[in-house]
Write an enzyme that holds these catalytic residues in place. Sequence first.
Site, PDB file in Angstrom:
ATOM      1  N   CYS A   2     -23.224  -5.732  -1.559  1.00  0.00           N
ATOM      2  CA  CYS A   2     -24.217  -6.200  -2.515  1.00  0.00           C
ATOM      3  C   CYS A   2     -24.209  -5.285  -3.727  1.00  0.00           C
ATOM      4  O   CYS A   2     -23.851  -4.120  -3.638  1.00  0.00           O
ATOM      5  CB  CYS A   2     -25.631  -6.268  -1.947  1.00  0.00           C
ATOM      6  SG  CYS A   2     -25.783  -7.240  -0.465  1.00  0.00           S
ATOM      7  N   ARG A  27     -18.504  -6.409  -4.652  1.00  0.00           N
ATOM      8  CA  ARG A  27     -19.371  -5.830  -3.623  1.00  0.00           C
ATOM      9  C   ARG A  27     -20.106  -6.889  -2.809  1.00  0.00           C
ATOM     10  O   ARG A  27     -20.838  -6.562  -1.867  1.00  0.00           O
ATOM     11  CB  ARG A  27     -20.374  -4.892  -4.274  1.00  0.00           C
ATOM     12  CG  ARG A  27     -19.709  -3.801  -5.083  1.00  0.00           C
ATOM     13  CD  ARG A  27     -20.736  -2.852  -5.615  1.00  0.00           C
ATOM     14  NE  ARG A  27     -21.354  -2.143  -4.525  1.00  0.00           N
ATOM     15  CZ  ARG A  27     -21.050  -0.910  -4.175  1.00  0.00           C
ATOM     16  NH1 ARG A  27     -20.143  -0.255  -4.836  1.00  0.00           N
ATOM     17  NH2 ARG A  27     -21.647  -0.329  -3.163  1.00  0.00           N
ATOM     18  N   TRP A  73     -23.975  -9.976  -0.400  1.00  0.00           N
ATOM     19  CA  TRP A  73     -23.165 -10.174   0.804  1.00  0.00           C
ATOM     20  C   TRP A  73     -24.178 -10.389   1.926  1.00  0.00           C
ATOM     21  O   TRP A  73     -24.945  -9.495   2.254  1.00  0.00           O
ATOM     22  CB  TRP A  73     -22.293  -8.948   1.076  1.00  0.00           C
ATOM     23  CG  TRP A  73     -21.357  -9.129   2.233  1.00  0.00           C
ATOM     24  CD1 TRP A  73     -20.145  -9.744   2.212  1.00  0.00           C
ATOM     25  CD2 TRP A  73     -21.559  -8.681   3.575  1.00  0.00           C
ATOM     26  NE1 TRP A  73     -19.575  -9.706   3.457  1.00  0.00           N
ATOM     27  CE2 TRP A  73     -20.419  -9.067   4.318  1.00  0.00           C
ATOM     28  CE3 TRP A  73     -22.581  -7.999   4.235  1.00  0.00           C
ATOM     29  CZ2 TRP A  73     -20.284  -8.787   5.677  1.00  0.00           C
ATOM     30  CZ3 TRP A  73     -22.446  -7.721   5.588  1.00  0.00           C
ATOM     31  CH2 TRP A  73     -21.299  -8.123   6.294  1.00  0.00           C
ATOM     32  N   ASN A  99     -30.312  -3.687  -1.769  1.00  0.00           N
ATOM     33  CA  ASN A  99     -29.091  -3.466  -0.981  1.00  0.00           C
ATOM     34  C   ASN A  99     -29.486  -2.696   0.272  1.00  0.00           C
ATOM     35  O   ASN A  99     -30.308  -1.794   0.197  1.00  0.00           O
ATOM     36  CB  ASN A  99     -28.095  -2.603  -1.754  1.00  0.00           C
ATOM     37  CG  ASN A  99     -27.469  -3.344  -2.911  1.00  0.00           C
ATOM     38  OD1 ASN A  99     -27.706  -4.529  -3.085  1.00  0.00           O
ATOM     39  ND2 ASN A  99     -26.677  -2.641  -3.691  1.00  0.00           N
ATOM     40  N   GLY A 100     -28.824  -3.006   1.390  1.00  0.00           N
ATOM     41  CA  GLY A 100     -29.143  -2.291   2.631  1.00  0.00           C
ATOM     42  C   GLY A 100     -29.757  -3.236   3.640  1.00  0.00           C
ATOM     43  O   GLY A 100     -29.732  -4.458   3.456  1.00  0.00           O
ATOM     44  N   GLU A 483      -1.827  -1.511   9.717  1.00  0.00           N
ATOM     45  CA  GLU A 483      -2.262  -1.681   8.327  1.00  0.00           C
ATOM     46  C   GLU A 483      -1.633  -2.946   7.716  1.00  0.00           C
ATOM     47  O   GLU A 483      -2.289  -3.670   6.968  1.00  0.00           O
ATOM     48  CB  GLU A 483      -1.916  -0.422   7.522  1.00  0.00           C
ATOM     49  CG  GLU A 483      -2.102  -0.523   6.024  1.00  0.00           C
ATOM     50  CD  GLU A 483      -3.498  -0.945   5.563  1.00  0.00           C
ATOM     51  OE1 GLU A 483      -4.446  -0.929   6.358  1.00  0.00           O
ATOM     52  OE2 GLU A 483      -3.618  -1.349   4.389  1.00  0.00           O
ATOM     53  N   LYS A 487      -3.838  -6.034   6.184  1.00  0.00           N
ATOM     54  CA  LYS A 487      -3.749  -6.535   4.802  1.00  0.00           C
ATOM     55  C   LYS A 487      -3.525  -8.051   4.813  1.00  0.00           C
ATOM     56  O   LYS A 487      -4.125  -8.778   4.038  1.00  0.00           O
ATOM     57  CB  LYS A 487      -2.584  -5.869   4.061  1.00  0.00           C
ATOM     58  CG  LYS A 487      -2.880  -4.519   3.476  1.00  0.00           C
ATOM     59  CD  LYS A 487      -3.760  -4.601   2.252  1.00  0.00           C
ATOM     60  CE  LYS A 487      -4.678  -3.414   2.092  1.00  0.00           C
ATOM     61  NZ  LYS A 487      -5.426  -2.897   3.166  1.00  0.00           N
ATOM     62  N   GLU A 490      -6.677  -9.904   5.964  1.00  0.00           N
ATOM     63  CA  GLU A 490      -7.751  -9.765   4.989  1.00  0.00           C
ATOM     64  C   GLU A 490      -7.628 -10.745   3.821  1.00  0.00           C
ATOM     65  O   GLU A 490      -8.608 -11.367   3.431  1.00  0.00           O
ATOM     66  CB  GLU A 490      -7.670  -8.336   4.427  1.00  0.00           C
ATOM     67  CG  GLU A 490      -8.972  -7.632   4.291  1.00  0.00           C
ATOM     68  CD  GLU A 490      -8.795  -6.213   3.763  1.00  0.00           C
ATOM     69  OE1 GLU A 490      -9.803  -5.656   3.381  1.00  0.00           O
ATOM     70  OE2 GLU A 490      -7.678  -5.661   3.718  1.00  0.00           O
ATOM     71  N   HIS A 506       5.017  -6.065  27.953  1.00  0.00           N
ATOM     72  CA  HIS A 506       3.928  -5.982  28.938  1.00  0.00           C
ATOM     73  C   HIS A 506       2.897  -7.091  28.736  1.00  0.00           C
ATOM     74  O   HIS A 506       1.799  -7.011  29.283  1.00  0.00           O
ATOM     75  CB  HIS A 506       3.267  -4.600  28.854  1.00  0.00           C
ATOM     76  CG  HIS A 506       4.187  -3.476  29.211  1.00  0.00           C
ATOM     77  ND1 HIS A 506       4.688  -3.288  30.476  1.00  0.00           N
ATOM     78  CD2 HIS A 506       4.756  -2.505  28.447  1.00  0.00           C
ATOM     79  CE1 HIS A 506       5.500  -2.239  30.492  1.00  0.00           C
ATOM     80  NE2 HIS A 506       5.563  -1.747  29.268  1.00  0.00           N
ATOM     81  N   LYS A 607     -16.256  -5.249  -0.842  1.00  0.00           N
ATOM     82  CA  LYS A 607     -15.856  -3.850  -0.984  1.00  0.00           C
ATOM     83  C   LYS A 607     -17.039  -2.994  -0.548  1.00  0.00           C
ATOM     84  O   LYS A 607     -18.170  -3.340  -0.852  1.00  0.00           O
ATOM     85  CB  LYS A 607     -15.523  -3.587  -2.464  1.00  0.00           C
ATOM     86  CG  LYS A 607     -14.801  -2.285  -2.725  1.00  0.00           C
ATOM     87  CD  LYS A 607     -13.350  -2.404  -2.424  1.00  0.00           C
ATOM     88  CE  LYS A 607     -12.560  -1.171  -2.783  1.00  0.00           C
ATOM     89  NZ  LYS A 607     -11.254  -1.153  -2.087  1.00  0.00           N
TER      90      LYS A 607
HETATM   91  C1  AGP Z   1      -9.221  -2.238   3.355  1.00  0.00           C
HETATM   92  O1  AGP Z   1      -8.277  -3.093   2.826  1.00  0.00           O
HETATM   93  C2  AGP Z   1     -10.454  -2.891   3.821  1.00  0.00           C
HETATM   94  N1  AGP Z   1     -11.124  -3.582   2.790  1.00  0.00           N
HETATM   95  C3  AGP Z   1     -11.382  -2.074   4.686  1.00  0.00           C
HETATM   96  O2  AGP Z   1     -10.828  -2.009   5.948  1.00  0.00           O
HETATM   97  C4  AGP Z   1     -11.745  -0.641   4.206  1.00  0.00           C
HETATM   98  O3  AGP Z   1     -10.614   0.170   4.259  1.00  0.00           O
HETATM   99  C5  AGP Z   1     -12.850  -0.086   5.105  1.00  0.00           C
HETATM  100  O4  AGP Z   1     -13.977  -0.902   5.030  1.00  0.00           O
HETATM  101  C6  AGP Z   1     -13.203   1.340   4.761  1.00  0.00           C
HETATM  102  O5  AGP Z   1     -13.670   1.468   3.463  1.00  0.00           O
HETATM  103  P1  AGP Z   1     -13.831   2.884   2.826  1.00  0.00           P
HETATM  104  O6  AGP Z   1     -12.468   3.477   2.670  1.00  0.00           O
HETATM  105  O7  AGP Z   1     -14.512   2.642   1.504  1.00  0.00           O
HETATM  106  O8  AGP Z   1     -14.671   3.702   3.751  1.00  0.00           O
END
Ligand code: AGP
Length: 612
Positions: A2, A27, A73, A99-100, A483, A487, A490, A506, A607
């Site tokens: 947010c 955000r 969000w 926010n929160g 990773e 990606k 996501e 396995h 984000k």
């Molecule tokens: C990364 O591509 C993601 N959006 C997510 O996993 C992110 O890395 C995670 O939420 C941690 O965020 P931060 O590095 O701001 O703590």
Amino acid sequence: MCGIVGYIGTQQAAPLLIEGLSRLEHRGYDSAGVAVGGATGLRVAKKAGRVRDLGEGLPKRFSGKAGIGHTRWATHGPANDVNAHPHTDGKGLVAVVHNGIIDNAAALRAALSADGVELASDTDTEVLAHMVAASEQESLEDKVAEVLSRIEGTYGVAFLHADFPDRIVVARNGSPLLVGVGEKEMFVASDLAAVVRYTTTIAHLDDGEMATVTAGGFTTYRLDATGPAAIERRAQSVDIDPDAYEAGEHESFMLKEMYEQPAGAESVLRGRLDERFGTSHLGGLGLDARDLREIKRVKLLGCGSAYYVGQMGAALIEELARVPADAEAASEFRYRNPIIEPDTLYVAVSQSGETVDTLLAVQEIKRKGGRAIGVVNVVGSAIAREAGRGIYLHAGPEVAVASTKALTNMFLAFALLALQLGRVRDLSLAQGKELIAALNELPGQIQQILDTADAIEPIAQRIAAAESLFFIGRVRGFPVAREGAQKLKEISYRHAEAYQTSELKHGPLALITPELPTVAIVPDDELVERNVAALHEIAARGGPLVVVTHPGVDLGELEEGDCSRIEVPRSLRALDPILLTIPLQILAYQAAQALGLDIDKPRNLAKSVTVE
Ligand code: AGP
């Protein structure tokens, strides 16, 4: 999660709020809304969907020189118009953005309902508007302070009140909030991005603080048990280029940030490598050689990609410094009542420095007397401040939800840490110098990989067409696979599972069919032959392969079958993971592009995850 923006001054607030919200949209982009205070009271416009739609649909007469805005969000209740912020008391007296999460919202909602208040939304936030409207305190500051004293949970909040049209009152507890100082105008925001076009003179509030913001200035208070107590907080000039928050000529922030990686890598290394003594200088670490020698274990804590790169870092630290190291998801850490060891170095890894799970892990470590450092991108963020020391990433603002350049710099920060830990142990001067030479080559090597993006495109097209994929790797290749899968999931919404290559037989091998491609991480290391053998097992069952590997690795007759090859330049083995990661970013990006998706704002995500 947010975003909040607020304005009070000589201009019409609404256009500035819309502009600020568009810069905060990463955000949270479930809904957006604004409230302005004018001669005829408060006016609110809010809508599910994007800020652009909100801006285009604003009523013609939406005037007012004070206002607050929010991009959401969703936590409590679906993403619809009613649940969008700002929330009001329903009588045009109070508007609030938040926010929160308010943990005791259910009890507060029940109490309001019992008093005959009709709640319009499903949100936790709405209670704040009703409670402030009902407060019998005289000043807006006292009303807000009284209400916040009854709130359990986290908040960054901004209030408008029709009876106090000359001010916005803001407060912070666990969600960032800043005040921006302009010429006869003032801003409030949850993130510098919202205001940086207008001012770079900024005061950050700390948790437990409140501020009154008028067109002429601001006053800060500490929220004590007895009410707000005035404190002095000065605004300072921050050194930031507003263009860093623009995508510029790039079609998305993610693309821009991927291509910023070579320059970003140079920034994190700059001034930190000591070629003469084959070590690194990390001023913010606050650990001398004796402290470093006393460290018996390193534990890296992060979430999502910060966790996966933490796994890469743990392998790197263990390999180079010969200190036992592991990584753990910060989101799980404190729930297992962890044993905190005095001779363990806990490393909190976070781009935003706001991820609440990581922040709470640091607090748990400190509460139990442990030693934590932060590896953080955003200077002065909550995790950086809570840890009190650490390594800044100097990657510049990262706006795209999918982390790329910050992740690369996290890995390099771990390499700098490993170098220091190693050099006070058994890493020789020659080995230290060799590592420095390899680190200095990385920015150019990253660029080399980025330059091969066009060749990766046909592979990405195929991946985009697959419903489900495996990503596999072993030892230092496994976190790379994790990773890579992350990606892809996501931003392209393909179902991607990461496995250790050794674990395939396995169980997961049962899923291999010609419809399920496997992206295999095969560095030219001590496991290359075993890795290639596993690829044969996949190919024998008709599974298509994409192999990310080094030049010269012999894939034999695999290359005659359904097998694509992506090569990255060689580095020191310990540094290979970061170079192997770059093509996976490109692959995910191009797959999402082929699917026509909104890459910077992936479905359901945001984000900075500031809620548990
Ligand atoms: C990364 O591509 C993601 N959006 C997510 O996993 C992110 O890395 C995670 O939420 C941690 O965020 P931060 O590095 O701001 O703590």
